[in-house]
Each structure stands twice: as structure tokens, then as C-alpha cells.
Design an enzyme around this catalytic site. Structure first.
Site, short mmCIF file in Angstrom:
data_model
loop_
_atom_site.label_atom_id
_atom_site.label_comp_id
_atom_site.label_asym_id
_atom_site.label_seq_id
_atom_site.Cartn_x
_atom_site.Cartn_y
_atom_site.Cartn_z
N HIS A 16 -138.51 21.35 -92.75
CA HIS A 16 -138.18 20.16 -91.96
C HIS A 16 -137.03 19.43 -92.64
O HIS A 16 -137.04 19.20 -93.85
CB HIS A 16 -139.36 19.21 -91.85
CG HIS A 16 -139.03 17.96 -91.09
ND1 HIS A 16 -139.00 17.92 -89.71
CD2 HIS A 16 -138.64 16.73 -91.52
CE1 HIS A 16 -138.63 16.71 -89.32
NE2 HIS A 16 -138.41 15.97 -90.39
N ASP A 66 -148.56 10.32 -82.65
CA ASP A 66 -147.23 10.16 -83.25
C ASP A 66 -146.16 10.05 -82.18
O ASP A 66 -145.20 9.29 -82.31
CB ASP A 66 -146.92 11.34 -84.17
CG ASP A 66 -145.51 11.25 -84.71
OD1 ASP A 66 -145.24 10.31 -85.49
OD2 ASP A 66 -144.65 12.07 -84.33
N ARG A 72 -141.67 2.69 -82.31
CA ARG A 72 -140.90 2.28 -83.49
C ARG A 72 -139.41 2.24 -83.19
O ARG A 72 -138.67 1.40 -83.70
CB ARG A 72 -141.17 3.24 -84.65
CG ARG A 72 -142.56 3.10 -85.27
CD ARG A 72 -142.91 4.29 -86.14
NE ARG A 72 -141.85 4.57 -87.10
CZ ARG A 72 -141.52 5.79 -87.51
NH1 ARG A 72 -142.13 6.85 -87.00
NH2 ARG A 72 -140.57 5.95 -88.41
N SER A 99 -145.36 10.31 -89.84
CA SER A 99 -144.86 10.89 -88.60
C SER A 99 -144.46 12.35 -88.80
O SER A 99 -144.88 13.24 -88.06
CB SER A 99 -143.66 10.08 -88.09
OG SER A 99 -143.06 10.69 -86.97
N LYS A 129 -147.08 16.02 -87.74
CA LYS A 129 -146.65 17.11 -86.85
C LYS A 129 -146.63 18.44 -87.59
O LYS A 129 -147.05 19.47 -87.05
CB LYS A 129 -145.28 16.79 -86.26
CG LYS A 129 -145.27 15.60 -85.31
CD LYS A 129 -143.98 15.50 -84.55
CE LYS A 129 -142.81 15.10 -85.41
NZ LYS A 129 -142.81 13.68 -85.79
#
Length: 425
Positions: free
Chosen positions: A84, A163, A170, A185, A189
């Protein structure tokens, strides 16, 4: 057990610590619509202002995972490792990285997103390939990992739905830049997708979400701890995003550059980071191999073609090309000593490569091509940047040039760029 949303908001407002039961309740109630958006907005702002403890962040993450399903990848038949990135300008690393790692017998379950603002989105890039499908069912997702090893697609709505709601909230309430909320967050995931291990690319610099090293390090350390707490082996690399990554910022432009890397060429910084992340991913999977060899001998390209074909794309198809171009010229002789990543990202966005709202369409061919990057010599009047826009969209050039004013410095020698800043495990 039932709680009052107002009491929970007051606890964080007054710098108190939420109990596990309070966190479980508020996430579940918000997902079901019992807690209103304005109440969750107030709680998010209280967390933004007052922070959260490690146990609170871990429980918050667990509650968001529990709001949906957690995939079981145990039947894939090979180790699974994901990557990620916290996002940047010209960050096309997922495209060469996923097939590179898959070429070594390691499955990469890459759930990606779309671009927003100055940062590009992996799904937007892949959708410039004719026929490429980014929406896969869970069954298709797992089946492709078994057959091909690499899959890059959109996350199912059943994964961490809390989320999805909170992220959108947000974004419109000024509470994005909260390390507890960012970390939970991302990790909710990634943990929900069922991967065995995870490598995080936490970017630092003007084009990154985290502009300064200290908060970037704090975010990386928080996410590594969250991974460990949930049984996912996690490593983070802090990497440079002060200068755009590679030579392109834009959807089809970045796909072309990624294919160059898979063919054994491409910009040195893209190759360096791709190989560095691949080494970390393979190490977590227990594979002792030099991923650079798979770029030079064609195995990574074979895996790329297999992935594209498996998702309905044509790896031999021509990619979209913008009809209009405009060059930004150097004003003096010298060496490019600085190129502001954020300005280049915003320019690409204004040219049509990005979106201001999630529902906006993006241009496949628009973006910025970098003809001279940091450390390279240029003469006055030579092009440094080439702007790409769709037919009839030449008015976008003026808007892009406006943000690029002062974004590039030309002067004396400059030290070489170091992509890797630190490693956190």
C-alpha cells in the site's frame, strides 16, 4: 450494549480514553445509520485534535474490519503479500510491482483506489487499457490469484464499509490529516482483504500526504504496530516524494512508463523503488530471490500480460494519446535542482488527469511528461515539461502553467536523489 453518541464525543473532546465497548458500539451504530453524520464528524474532529492511544487505534481498526467481511485467502495455494502506498505524484509503482512479485510464485491481492486531487489512482490508470475490468467479485478476485498470482482491482463494498462512510465524511469535514484515522482507515481495508503480509510505502515530501518526516514516521510506526496486532506481518518504507516519481504524471502516460519498466527499462527511480518494495514483499513471503532479474529476463512482463488478459484487457492495444501538447521551457542554462511534486500533480489534475470529486470523470491521455528532471542539464529555451490535454481542452494549459510558476529551479549541481529514506519493521 448501548451508549450515547454525545457521551462518547464528550469523552474524546475532554481528552479521555474510549473503552473497547464504546468504540465497537459507535462504529457499528454509525455503519447502521444510528449515529448521524454530524455526530461522527464531531467525534472525528475530537480525535483529530486530541489524538488516540495505541489501544484505541487498534480497537477502532478492529471495529471497522468487523463492520464487513474479512476475506479468507488460505485457499489461494501460495503466500499472499500486498503493498500500500500513501499516494504521490507519478506513483505508478503498483503496475510493475504486482506482476514482478507474482512472477516469483507469490500472490499479490492488490485492492486499489481512484485518484482524488493531485494524487493519481491506480484504477484510473489501468482503465486506460482497452477492456480492462477493475470491478471483480470476491470469487473472481480469489480465482485470479490462484491462476495468475497478481490481481489489481477495486475493493468490494463488503470490506470495511464503516471506513468507506467515515473516509467520505473526513474528506468534507477537515479531519483527513489525523494519524489515528489515517492508520486505521488504511489498515482496516488491508487486513480485511486477508493478506498474510503487507509492505507499506509511506511517502514524504511536497507531493505526499505527509509533508514532513516526523509525522510520516509516526504514521508508518502506527501502521506497522496495527499490522502486528492483527496478525499481518508488516514492514514500512519511508520514501521520497519531493520530486515526481518517474517521468510522467497522468493515467495512460504512467501505464506506458510502467510497461517500459517491465520491459527492463524505464526511469531509474521507478525501477529502484519497484525493486526495493519487491525485495521486502518476497522476504515476507519467505522467497530468496533478486527481483531485478525478473525485470530483465521477461518473467515480470509475462506476469503483467497474464494479469491484464485475466481482467479483460488487451496488453497489445494502443493506449489513449492526448490530442494537444504544450511545452514548458527552461528560462536559463544549468541543472534542474528542484521540481515541486505537488505543483506537477496539481498541473496534471488541471489538465484533466485527476478529479476534484469522486464522481468526476478523468481524461485517459491528459497529464504531465517530465523531459528534464532533478539532476539533469538543460539549456535555456529547451523544454522541461510537456503538458498533455484532450482535443478542445487547450484552455487547460493556462491553468496548469499557473500552478507550475516557480515549481522548477535551474542552477548549479545538485546531489543525486535518494528514494529510500528509512525502513520500519
Amino acid at each position: 450494549m448501548s451508549f450515547s453518541a454525545v457521551e462518547i464525543i464528550r469523552t474524546k473532546r475532554d481528552r479521555g480514553v474510549l473503552s473497547d465497548d464504546q468504540i465497537d458500539w459507535v462504529i457499528d451504530a454509525y455503519t447502521r445509520g444510528v449515529v448521524a453524520d454530524e455526530q461522527m464528524s464531531a467525534l472525528a474532529m475530537a480525535i483529530f485534535l486530541n489524538g488516540a492511544t495505541d489501544p484505541e487505534i487498534a480497537r477502532w481498526t478492529q471495529a471497522m474490519i468487523a463492520s464487513g467481511e474479512r476475506l479468507d485467502l488460505s485457499g489461494v495455494g501460495m503466500p499472499t503479500v500486498d503493498k500500500h502506498s500513501t499516494g504521490g505524484v507519478g506513483d505508478k509503482i503498483t503496475l510493475p510491482l504486482a506482476p514482478l512479485v507474482a512472477a516469483h510464485g507469490v500472490a499479490v491481492p492488490q485492492l486499489s483506489g481512484r485518484g482524488l486531487g493531485h494524487t493519481g489512482g491506480t484504477l484510473d490508470k489501468l482503465e486506460t487499457i482497452p477492456g480492462f475490468r477493475t470491478a471483480l467479485s470476491n470469487e473472481e478476485f480469489i480465482d485470479q490469484m490462484r491462476r495468475v498470482g497478481a490481481v489489481v482491482c477495486a475493493a468490494s463494498e463488503s470490506l470495511a464499509p464503516a471506513d468507506r462512510r467515515l473516509y467520505a465524511l473526513r474528506d468534507v469535514t477537515g479531519t483527513v490529516e489525523s494519524i489515528p484515522l489515517i492508520a486505521s482507515s488504511i489498515m482496516s481495508k488491508k487486513i480485511a482483504e486477508g493478506t498474510d503480509a503487507l509492505v507499506l510505502d509511506v511517502k514524504v515530501g511536497s507531493g505526499a500526504f505527509m509533508k514532513e518526516l516526523a509525522p510520516a514516521r509516526e504514521l508508518a510506526e502506527t501502521m506497522v504496530r496495527l499490522g502486528a496486532a492483527h496478525g499481518v506481518r508488516t514492514v514500512a518504507l519511508l520514501t521520497d516524494m519531493s520530486t515526481p516519481l518517474g517521468r510522467t504524471a497522468g493515467n495512460a502516460l504512467e501505464v506506458r512508463e510502467s510497461v517500459e519498466v517491465l520491459a527492463g527499462g524505464g526511469p531509474a527511480d521507478v525501477v529502484e523503488l519497484t525493486v526495493a518494495l519487491a525485495r521486502e514483499m518476497l522476504a515476507l513471503a519467505g522467497v530468496d530471490a533478486d527481483p531485478a532479474k525478473a525485470l530483465s529476463d521477461g518473467r515480470a512482463m509475462d506476469a503483467w500480460r497474464a494479469m491484464v488478459e485475466a481482467q479483460g484487457g488487451d496488453p497489445d492495444a494502443e493506449l489513449p494519446v492526448a490530442a494537444e501538447t504544450d511545452d514548458v521551457l527552461a528560462e536559463a542554462d544549468g541543472v534542474v535542482t528542484r521540481m515541486d511534486a505537488y505543483a506537477v500533480g496539481v498541473a496534471a489534475w488541471r489538465l484533466g488527469a485527476g478529479r476534484a470529486r469522486k464522481e468526476d470523470a478523468v481524461s485517459a491521455g491528459a497529464g504531465v511528461e517530465i523531459l528534464r528532471t532533478v539532476g539533469e542539464t538543460v539549456r535555456a529555451g529547451e523544454p522541461i515539461l510537456r503538458l498533455h490535454a484532450d482535443a478542445g481542452e487547450t484552455a487547460r494549459f493556462g491553468a496548469a502553467r499557473q500552478v507550475l510558476e516557480g515549481a522548477v529551479d535551474v542552477g548549479g549541481d545538485t546531489p543525486g536523489r535518494t528514494m529510500l529514506i528509512d525502513r520500519i519493521a
